[in-house]
Write a protein that holds these residues in place. Structure first.
Motif, PDB file in Angstrom:
ATOM      1  N   CYS A   1     -27.610  10.200  62.759  1.00 55.11           N
ATOM      2  CA  CYS A   1     -27.983  11.714  62.850  1.00 55.11           C
ATOM      3  C   CYS A   1     -26.783  12.438  63.567  1.00 55.11           C
ATOM      4  O   CYS A   1     -26.407  12.014  64.565  1.00 55.11           O
ATOM      5  CB  CYS A   1     -29.265  11.977  63.219  1.00 55.11           C
ATOM      6  SG  CYS A   1     -29.558  13.799  63.638  1.00 55.11           S
TER       7      CYS A   1
ATOM      8  N   ASN B   1     -27.052  14.977  65.356  1.00 49.75           N
ATOM      9  CA  ASN B   1     -27.610  15.276  66.594  1.00 49.75           C
ATOM     10  C   ASN B   1     -28.064  14.396  67.457  1.00 49.75           C
ATOM     11  O   ASN B   1     -27.579  14.540  68.748  1.00 49.75           O
ATOM     12  CB  ASN B   1     -28.887  16.422  66.334  1.00 49.75           C
ATOM     13  CG  ASN B   1     -28.545  17.446  65.102  1.00 49.75           C
ATOM     14  OD1 ASN B   1     -27.519  18.151  65.355  1.00 49.75           O
ATOM     15  ND2 ASN B   1     -29.502  17.880  64.402  1.00 49.75           N
ATOM     16  N   CYS B   2     -28.670  13.390  67.028  1.00 46.80           N
ATOM     17  CA  CYS B   2     -29.242  12.317  67.701  1.00 46.80           C
ATOM     18  C   CYS B   2     -28.480  10.996  67.945  1.00 46.80           C
ATOM     19  O   CYS B   2     -28.839  10.159  68.661  1.00 46.80           O
ATOM     20  CB  CYS B   2     -30.600  12.135  67.383  1.00 46.80           C
ATOM     21  SG  CYS B   2     -31.418  13.726  66.947  1.00 46.80           S
TER      22      CYS B   2
ATOM     23  N   CYS C   1     -34.002  11.941  59.780  1.00 46.19           N
ATOM     24  CA  CYS C   1     -33.809  11.587  61.259  1.00 46.19           C
ATOM     25  C   CYS C   1     -35.363  12.082  62.030  1.00 46.19           C
ATOM     26  O   CYS C   1     -36.020  12.679  61.756  1.00 46.19           O
ATOM     27  CB  CYS C   1     -32.963  12.640  62.054  1.00 46.19           C
ATOM     28  SG  CYS C   1     -33.031  12.349  63.707  1.00 46.19           S
TER      29      CYS C   1
ATOM     30  N   CYS D   1     -35.099  14.699  64.831  1.00 45.53           N
ATOM     31  CA  CYS D   1     -34.902  16.247  64.427  1.00 45.53           C
ATOM     32  C   CYS D   1     -35.124  16.555  63.130  1.00 45.53           C
ATOM     33  O   CYS D   1     -34.845  17.806  62.597  1.00 45.53           O
ATOM     34  CB  CYS D   1     -33.722  16.819  64.931  1.00 45.53           C
ATOM     35  SG  CYS D   1     -32.177  15.892  64.168  1.00 45.53           S
TER      36      CYS D   1
ATOM     37  N   SER E   1     -33.409  16.116  60.388  1.00 45.71           N
ATOM     38  CA  SER E   1     -32.217  16.300  59.934  1.00 45.71           C
ATOM     39  C   SER E   1     -31.821  15.279  58.720  1.00 45.71           C
ATOM     40  O   SER E   1     -32.222  14.235  59.131  1.00 45.71           O
ATOM     41  CB  SER E   1     -31.026  16.999  60.565  1.00 45.71           C
ATOM     42  OG  SER E   1     -30.710  15.988  61.566  1.00 45.71           O
TER      43      SER E   1
HETATM   44 ZN    ZN Z   1     -31.760  13.769  64.798  1.00 50.45          ZN
END
Ligand code: ZN
Length: 87
Positions: A8, A10-11, A29, A32, A34
């Protein structure tokens, strides 16, 4: 069921168990929601061709090929003595 690693943006990376019938290239994910993409990690390296390991190491994504898509002439080529009963 094999375990796959997805990433991901973001993560970061996470592992998930998927069956072969699931979409193995993309996932959602769990943190989040996404869209995430599969990360190819090295496993069973000793059983793999050294050239292939190097290519994956360099970032090449292996192409997923289904059995039906393989050229029929290649399927039995690995057998050293195929069908010895055939003349
Ligand atoms: Zn994420």
């Amino acid at each position: 069921m094999p375990q796959y690693t997805f990433k991901c943006n973001n993560c970061g990376e996470y592992d998930v168990w998927k069956s072969m019938s699931d979409d193995l290239a993309r996932d959602r994910c769990p943190g989040c929601s996404s869209e995430t993409y599969r990360v190819f990690t090295l496993f069973n390296v000793s059983q793999m061709d050294a050239k292939l390991v190097k290519k994956i190491d360099e970032g090449m994504v292996p192409k997923v090929v289904k059995r039906e898509e393989l050229p029929k002439s290649n399927i039995r080529k690995k057998e050293k003595n195929p069908r010895p009963w055939m003349v």
